[in-house]
Design a protein around this motif. Structure first.
Motif, PDB file in Angstrom:
ATOM      1  N   ILE A  78      30.587  49.403 -30.466  1.00 55.73           N
ATOM      2  CA  ILE A  78      30.977  50.777 -30.952  1.00 55.73           C
ATOM      3  C   ILE A  78      32.345  50.944 -31.022  1.00 55.73           C
ATOM      4  N   GLY A  79      32.865  51.438 -32.216  1.00 52.54           N
ATOM      5  CA  GLY A  79      34.310  51.626 -32.480  1.00 52.54           C
ATOM      6  C   GLY A  79      35.222  50.402 -32.473  1.00 52.54           C
ATOM      7  N   LEU A  84      32.836  44.901 -37.839  1.00 45.49           N
ATOM      8  CA  LEU A  84      32.560  44.895 -38.971  1.00 45.49           C
ATOM      9  C   LEU A  84      32.637  43.622 -39.921  1.00 45.49           C
ATOM     10  N   LYS A  85      33.725  43.210 -39.612  1.00 48.42           N
ATOM     11  CA  LYS A  85      34.216  42.056 -40.442  1.00 48.42           C
ATOM     12  C   LYS A  85      33.210  40.878 -40.490  1.00 48.42           C
TER      13      LYS A  85
END
Length: 150
Positions: A78-79, A84-85
């Motif tokens: 998270i964060g 995300l890549k």
């Protein structure tokens, strides 16, 4: 035809039945229900009686949130923007395993007896045409790729 089972006032999970609300396509009675969270939802009576629907959707959200936050590996990410890549993204030019023409976006339609050239990009078809000649379909696909993908 059997008599309707009156569910008015009964509770099913977080839902309280308020009143009848028409019929489903299959003929089942539908019911207007109020969820514990305050939302209103119309539910098929069969789904209420058999415990398939227990809330307006808030229960699923709470359970998902609980599992998301209690999973240690997920909490670590998270964060973290790096998570995300992705290293691989499918492209409109990648050849699918089922492709028989050898060219992405070009296939033979046996019903029409024609070659079809397609390019789906940003939510809509930019090219969706049929051709008698395979070469024309390939050329149309390549021209469309130059216009939208280059």
């Amino acid at each position: 035809m059997s008599a309707r089972i009156d569910l008015t006032g009964q509770k099913f999970g977080r839902l309280t039945v308020i009143e009848p609300h028409g019929h489903s396509k299959n003929g089942n009675q539908r019911w207007l229900c109020q969820c514990k969270c305050g939302n209103m939802k119309v539910v098929d009576g069969y789904r209420l009686r058999h415990g398939t629907t227990l809330s307006c959707g808030c229960l699923r959200n709470e359970v998902s949130r609980y599992h998301l936050l209690t999973n240690e590996k997920t909490r670590e990410q998270i964060g973290c923007i790096e998570s995300l890549k992705s290293t691989w993204h499918p492209k409109s030019t990648d050849l699918r395993s089922a492709n028989k023409s050898g060219v992405t976006g070009v296939n033979f339609d046996t019903f029409q007896n024609k070659w079809i050239a397609r390019l789906y990009w940003k939510g809509s078809y930019r090219l969706n045409r049929s051709f008698r000649n395979k070469g024309d379909a390939i050329q149309a696909r390549l021209d469309c790729e130059k216009q939208y993908l280059d």
